[in-house]
Design a protein around this motif. Structure first.
Motif, PDB file in Angstrom:
ATOM      1  N   ASP A 228       0.827  -1.268  -0.015  1.00 37.67           N
ATOM      2  CA  ASP A 228       0.102  -0.146   0.213  1.00 37.67           C
ATOM      3  C   ASP A 228       0.968   1.303  -0.076  1.00 37.67           C
ATOM      4  OD1 ASP A 228      -2.266  -1.480  -0.002  1.00 37.67           O
ATOM      5  OD2 ASP A 228      -3.010  -0.546   1.828  1.00 37.67           O
ATOM      6  N   GLY A 229       0.692   2.180  -1.003  1.00 36.40           N
ATOM      7  CA  GLY A 229       1.036   3.666  -0.666  1.00 36.40           C
ATOM      8  C   GLY A 229       0.055   4.365  -0.166  1.00 36.40           C
ATOM      9  N   TYR A 230       0.218   5.656  -0.347  1.00 35.14           N
ATOM     10  CA  TYR A 230      -0.609   6.813   0.468  1.00 35.14           C
ATOM     11  C   TYR A 230      -0.566   7.888  -0.351  1.00 35.14           C
ATOM     12  CZ  TYR A 230      -2.349   9.479   4.532  1.00 35.14           C
ATOM     13  OH  TYR A 230      -3.150  10.411   5.307  1.00 35.14           O
ATOM     14  N   VAL A 231      -1.616   8.504  -0.391  1.00 33.47           N
ATOM     15  CA  VAL A 231      -1.485   9.921  -0.951  1.00 33.47           C
ATOM     16  C   VAL A 231      -2.610  11.167  -0.277  1.00 33.47           C
ATOM     17  CG1 VAL A 231      -3.952   9.648  -2.456  1.00 33.47           C
ATOM     18  CG2 VAL A 231      -2.102  11.188  -3.251  1.00 33.47           C
ATOM     19  N   SER A 232      -2.036  12.121  -0.151  1.00 37.01           N
ATOM     20  CA  SER A 232      -2.542  13.316   0.464  1.00 37.01           C
ATOM     21  C   SER A 232      -2.807  14.524  -0.481  1.00 37.01           C
ATOM     22  CB  SER A 232      -1.863  13.653   1.684  1.00 37.01           C
ATOM     23  OG  SER A 232      -2.255  14.859   2.317  1.00 37.01           O
ATOM     24  N   LEU A 233      -3.987  14.970  -0.318  1.00 32.60           N
ATOM     25  CA  LEU A 233      -4.241  16.218  -1.480  1.00 32.60           C
ATOM     26  C   LEU A 233      -4.460  17.177  -0.273  1.00 32.60           C
ATOM     27  CD1 LEU A 233      -6.361  14.637  -3.954  1.00 32.60           C
ATOM     28  CD2 LEU A 233      -3.936  14.826  -4.222  1.00 32.60           C
ATOM     29  N   LYS A 234      -3.862  18.425  -0.365  1.00 27.53           N
ATOM     30  CA  LYS A 234      -4.215  19.628   0.323  1.00 27.53           C
ATOM     31  C   LYS A 234      -4.495  20.792  -0.578  1.00 27.53           C
ATOM     32  CE  LYS A 234      -2.022  17.938   4.657  1.00 27.53           C
ATOM     33  NZ  LYS A 234      -1.295  18.278   5.637  1.00 27.53           N
ATOM     34  N   GLY A 235      -5.310  21.477  -0.171  1.00 28.70           N
ATOM     35  CA  GLY A 235      -5.533  22.830  -1.191  1.00 28.70           C
ATOM     36  C   GLY A 235      -6.304  24.031  -0.507  1.00 28.70           C
ATOM     37  N   ASN A 236      -6.488  25.259  -1.172  1.00 29.43           N
ATOM     38  CA  ASN A 236      -7.295  26.179  -0.526  1.00 29.43           C
ATOM     39  C   ASN A 236      -7.626  27.224  -1.488  1.00 29.43           C
ATOM     40  OD1 ASN A 236      -5.219  28.509  -0.342  1.00 29.43           O
ATOM     41  ND2 ASN A 236      -4.166  26.825   0.854  1.00 29.43           N
ATOM     42  N   ASP A 273       0.685  14.954  -2.244  1.00 29.63           N
ATOM     43  CA  ASP A 273       1.995  14.100  -1.701  1.00 29.63           C
ATOM     44  C   ASP A 273       1.683  12.915  -1.903  1.00 29.63           C
ATOM     45  OD1 ASP A 273       3.060  16.889  -0.934  1.00 29.63           O
ATOM     46  OD2 ASP A 273       2.146  16.963   0.810  1.00 29.63           O
ATOM     47  N   PHE A 274       2.671  11.910  -2.266  1.00 33.02           N
ATOM     48  CA  PHE A 274       2.639  10.651  -2.406  1.00 33.02           C
ATOM     49  C   PHE A 274       3.578  10.078  -1.801  1.00 33.02           C
ATOM     50  CE2 PHE A 274       1.087  12.221  -6.427  1.00 33.02           C
ATOM     51  CZ  PHE A 274      -0.009  11.393  -6.784  1.00 33.02           C
ATOM     52  N   ARG A 275       3.347   8.876  -0.672  1.00 38.22           N
ATOM     53  CA  ARG A 275       4.019   7.958  -0.089  1.00 38.22           C
ATOM     54  C   ARG A 275       4.218   6.723  -0.663  1.00 38.22           C
ATOM     55  NH1 ARG A 275       2.047   9.670   6.057  1.00 38.22           N
ATOM     56  NH2 ARG A 275       1.838  11.923   5.669  1.00 38.22           N
ATOM     57  N   ILE A 276       5.156   6.295  -1.154  1.00 35.62           N
ATOM     58  CA  ILE A 276       5.167   5.034  -2.120  1.00 35.62           C
ATOM     59  C   ILE A 276       6.287   4.252  -1.482  1.00 35.62           C
ATOM     60  CG2 ILE A 276       5.687   4.053  -4.385  1.00 35.62           C
ATOM     61  CD1 ILE A 276       3.276   5.787  -4.298  1.00 35.62           C
ATOM     62  N   PRO A 277       5.958   2.995  -1.084  1.00 31.50           N
ATOM     63  CA  PRO A 277       6.879   2.063  -0.478  1.00 31.50           C
ATOM     64  C   PRO A 277       8.087   1.633  -1.343  1.00 31.50           C
ATOM     65  CG  PRO A 277       4.772   1.267  -0.981  1.00 31.50           C
ATOM     66  CD  PRO A 277       4.578   2.455  -1.124  1.00 31.50           C
ATOM     67  N   LYS A 278       9.191   1.425  -0.803  1.00 28.08           N
ATOM     68  CA  LYS A 278      10.430   0.984  -1.713  1.00 28.08           C
ATOM     69  C   LYS A 278      10.252   0.018  -2.629  1.00 28.08           C
ATOM     70  CE  LYS A 278      15.257   0.351  -1.176  1.00 28.08           C
ATOM     71  NZ  LYS A 278      16.546   0.087  -0.112  1.00 28.08           N
ATOM     72  N   LYS A 279       9.302  -0.924  -2.334  1.00 26.12           N
ATOM     73  CA  LYS A 279       9.112  -2.092  -3.175  1.00 26.12           C
ATOM     74  C   LYS A 279       8.482  -1.573  -4.476  1.00 26.12           C
ATOM     75  CE  LYS A 279       7.412  -6.870  -3.051  1.00 26.12           C
ATOM     76  NZ  LYS A 279       6.922  -7.918  -2.323  1.00 26.12           N
ATOM     77  N   ALA A 280       7.585  -0.441  -4.277  1.00 26.01           N
ATOM     78  CA  ALA A 280       6.828   0.134  -5.501  1.00 26.01           C
ATOM     79  C   ALA A 280       7.382   1.111  -6.315  1.00 26.01           C
ATOM     80  CB  ALA A 280       5.447   0.251  -5.131  1.00 26.01           C
ATOM     81  N   GLN A 281       8.579   1.626  -5.834  1.00 27.01           N
ATOM     82  CA  GLN A 281       9.213   2.800  -6.026  1.00 27.01           C
ATOM     83  C   GLN A 281       9.491   2.686  -7.779  1.00 27.01           C
ATOM     84  OE1 GLN A 281      12.105   4.391  -3.648  1.00 27.01           O
ATOM     85  NE2 GLN A 281      10.671   4.915  -1.972  1.00 27.01           N
ATOM     86  N   ILE A 282       9.609   1.466  -8.300  1.00 26.55           N
ATOM     87  CA  ILE A 282      10.062   1.338  -9.587  1.00 26.55           C
ATOM     88  C   ILE A 282       8.895   1.760 -10.642  1.00 26.55           C
ATOM     89  CG2 ILE A 282       8.981  -1.024  -9.725  1.00 26.55           C
ATOM     90  CD1 ILE A 282      11.291  -1.633 -11.762  1.00 26.55           C
ATOM     91  N   LEU A 283       7.770   1.821 -10.065  1.00 25.58           N
ATOM     92  CA  LEU A 283       6.542   2.466 -10.763  1.00 25.58           C
ATOM     93  C   LEU A 283       6.685   3.877 -10.972  1.00 25.58           C
ATOM     94  CD1 LEU A 283       3.606   0.596  -9.101  1.00 25.58           C
ATOM     95  CD2 LEU A 283       4.909  -0.034 -11.286  1.00 25.58           C
ATOM     96  N   GLN A 284       7.300   4.470 -10.140  1.00 21.85           N
ATOM     97  CA  GLN A 284       7.595   6.055 -10.271  1.00 21.85           C
ATOM     98  C   GLN A 284       8.518   6.238 -11.298  1.00 21.85           C
ATOM     99  OE1 GLN A 284       8.834   6.604  -6.081  1.00 21.85           O
ATOM    100  NE2 GLN A 284       7.166   8.238  -5.947  1.00 21.85           N
ATOM    101  N   LYS A 285       9.609   5.416 -11.432  1.00 20.77           N
ATOM    102  CA  LYS A 285      11.012   5.541 -12.250  1.00 20.77           C
ATOM    103  C   LYS A 285      10.169   5.264 -13.814  1.00 20.77           C
ATOM    104  CE  LYS A 285      14.368   4.532  -8.940  1.00 20.77           C
ATOM    105  NZ  LYS A 285      15.437   3.347  -8.583  1.00 20.77           N
ATOM    106  N   LEU A 286       9.338   4.145 -13.782  1.00 24.59           N
ATOM    107  CA  LEU A 286       8.953   3.775 -15.011  1.00 24.59           C
ATOM    108  C   LEU A 286       7.766   4.482 -15.743  1.00 24.59           C
ATOM    109  CD1 LEU A 286       8.574  -0.155 -14.682  1.00 24.59           C
ATOM    110  CD2 LEU A 286      10.465   0.881 -15.818  1.00 24.59           C
ATOM    111  N   SER A 287       6.958   5.295 -14.870  1.00 21.84           N
ATOM    112  CA  SER A 287       5.851   5.917 -15.660  1.00 21.84           C
ATOM    113  C   SER A 287       6.017   7.400 -15.216  1.00 21.84           C
ATOM    114  CB  SER A 287       4.650   5.477 -14.674  1.00 21.84           C
ATOM    115  OG  SER A 287       4.476   6.043 -13.235  1.00 21.84           O
TER     116      SER A 287
END
Length: 473
Positions: A228-236, A273-287
């Motif tokens: 599981d990753g996690y995302v937080s969206l904040k705005g005003n 803000d994205f929190r991506i676990p180390k195991k899934a960080q390859i998706l950040q690099k590929l996409s």
């Protein structure tokens, strides 16, 4: 007058400070708030557009300021205690990734106890003209679900706060007709969070790029629901609007209020803000996606119209009634657009319907010191069906039962306390996660307890006063 203005602006500054520290809960249809007057909560807000008892009429019907003498402040504090519960009835993953049951518990209660405050000040300029200022919270919501609950991919924490600044003017046109209006500057602050199922995201988005599912599960080790990753969206944002009202007095014992508050067009800008676990960080690099980036979303908060009645029945009893229509059909969808061109936009359909609220109440005034209020209301929810009922706003029809008590120790000062219990029928959901299509299936039930306290003070009566509301010469 300079001393009076200094006191008034000091009180306004205090009220703004209190308001900005007070995240609210949602207690009308959708995420609209009626909690502007602690006194009025005792009658479930029935007849507030017509009664014009104190400076809170600035919000409900600014024309009512013409019935107020001198200079008056009214400030309220609320404690809003909400309870949301979920019962899982077969929630599952998208069939594209196997459709396995969603793991996790039902989540306990997503509600909590939150404070809320409002402030209003009115001043009679002449026999015909009055002006005022309100600081209030017209919209708000907050739900918080635990990390391991079954709907973690749909919602974890959701908070919407609005703070409205409402200068107003009223004029007594004739003895039986008053008109009023105001400008509104509204600040909105929002936070939305949820978990990300990296296994499902890999298969669904990778499949769209021609990547076989086995590459996610066998090669990368990204099984659905296992990473599981996690995302937080904040705005005003800020938005501007207006409100106006008319107060009719066809007889000495009857008042009718007609009011309208405009829609608010918000363009919310902030950060994802994205929190991506180390195991899934390859998706950040590929996409190139799933990295921190600015985000924006456009949201229209609805306009509303009300008709209110105050009818004196006996010397010590009055009847109150209210009908409010809210233009929730403006709330069609939320589309989150990311500055990162590699990050696909996310759209959550809403498709809400317009809603109505009906309220009835009675006011008992046995003497000049004490008042009692009783009220009930039925608030129709705008969610069209179970496919559009989300864990962020698990809305249902709401029934109000309320009572309150007022005490006036002097002609200048009044205290009011109120309590309301809200409860809703059980409602179902079959809501798909807008990112992976996982379905949250089950039932929501909700109820709430509201406590309120209001202080009303008349600043500049021209005579001295004693106890029990009797002038002293």
């Amino acid at each position: 007058m300079p001393r009076l203005l200094a006191v008034a602006w000091s009180l306004v500054a205090l009220a703004i400070g209190l308001g900005l520290g007070s995240p609210p809960g949602a207690h009308a249809a959708g995420f609209m708030l009626f909690e502007q007057s602690g006194r009025a909560m005792g009658s479930a807000y029935a007849g507030e557009g017509a009664i014009a008892t104190d400076a809170t009429t600035i919000f409900y019907n600014p024309a009512g300021m013409t019935l107020l003498e001198g200079t008056q402040i009214a400030t309220s504090g609320f404690l809003v205690w909400t309870h949301f519960f979920f019962e899982n009835r077969g929630s599952h993953l998208n069939e594209e990734v196997g459709g396995a049951p969603l793991t996790g518990g039902d989540g306990g209660s997503a509600g909590n106890a939150q404070p809320l405050s409002t402030f209003f000040i009115s001043h009679r300029l002449t026999d015909r003209f009055s002006l005022g200022l309100g600081v209030s919270t017209p919209f708000g919501l907050q739900t918080g679900w635990p990390r391991g609950w079954v709907g973690r991919y749909h919602a974890r924490f959701s908070q919407l706060q609005t703070f409205n600044f409402n200068p107003s003017l009223a004029v007594r046109v004739t003895d039986w007709l008053s008109l009023g209006g105001g400008a509104n500057a509204e600040y909105l602050n929002a936070t939305l969070t949820n978990n990300l199922d990296m296994g499902s995201i890999c298969q669904i988005l990778g499949g769209q790029a021609g990547l076989p599912p086995s590459a996610c599960t066998s090669v990368l080790g990204l099984q659905p629901q296992k990473v599981d990753g996690y995302v937080s969206l904040k705005g005003n944002s800020w938005a501007a609007g207006y409100n106006f009202g008319a107060l009719l007095r066809p007889t000495s014992s009857t008042r009718i209020g007609l009011t309208y508050r405009s829609r608010m067009e918000h363009t919310v800008e902030g950060d994802a803000d994205f929190r991506i676990p180390k195991k899934a960080q390859i998706l950040q690099k590929l996409s190139g996606a799933l990295v921190d980036t600015p985000v924006s979303v456009t949201a229209t908060l609805p306009d509303r119209a009300s008709i209110s009645l105050y009818q004196q029945v006996f010397d010590d009893w009055a009847f109150l009634a209210d009908f409010t229509w809210t233009h929730w059909s403006l709330f069609k969808q939320l589309t989150f657009n990311f500055a990162n061109p590699k990050q696909p936009s996310v759209t959550e359909p809403e498709e809400w319907n317009n809603s109505e609220r009906y309220a009835l109440g009675v006011l008992w005034t046995p003497n000049k010191v004490w008042t009692g209020r009783f009220g009930t209301a039925y608030d129709f929810n705008p969610v069209p069906d179970r496919e559009h009922r989300t864990a962020r706003i698990p809305d249902a029809d709401r029934i109000w039962l309320a009572f309150g008590l007022g005490y006036r120790p002097t002609t200048r000062l009044r205290f009011d306390v109120s309590y309301a219990h809200l409860f809703s029928p059980r409602v179902s959901t079959r809501n798909p996660d807008p990112i992976t299509g996982a379905k949250l299936i089950g039932n929501f039930r909700a109820f709430g307890d509201l406590f309120a306290f209001q202080v009303t003070y008349d600043i500049d009566w021209t005579f001295s006063e004693g106890l029990l509301g009797e002038p002293v010469s």
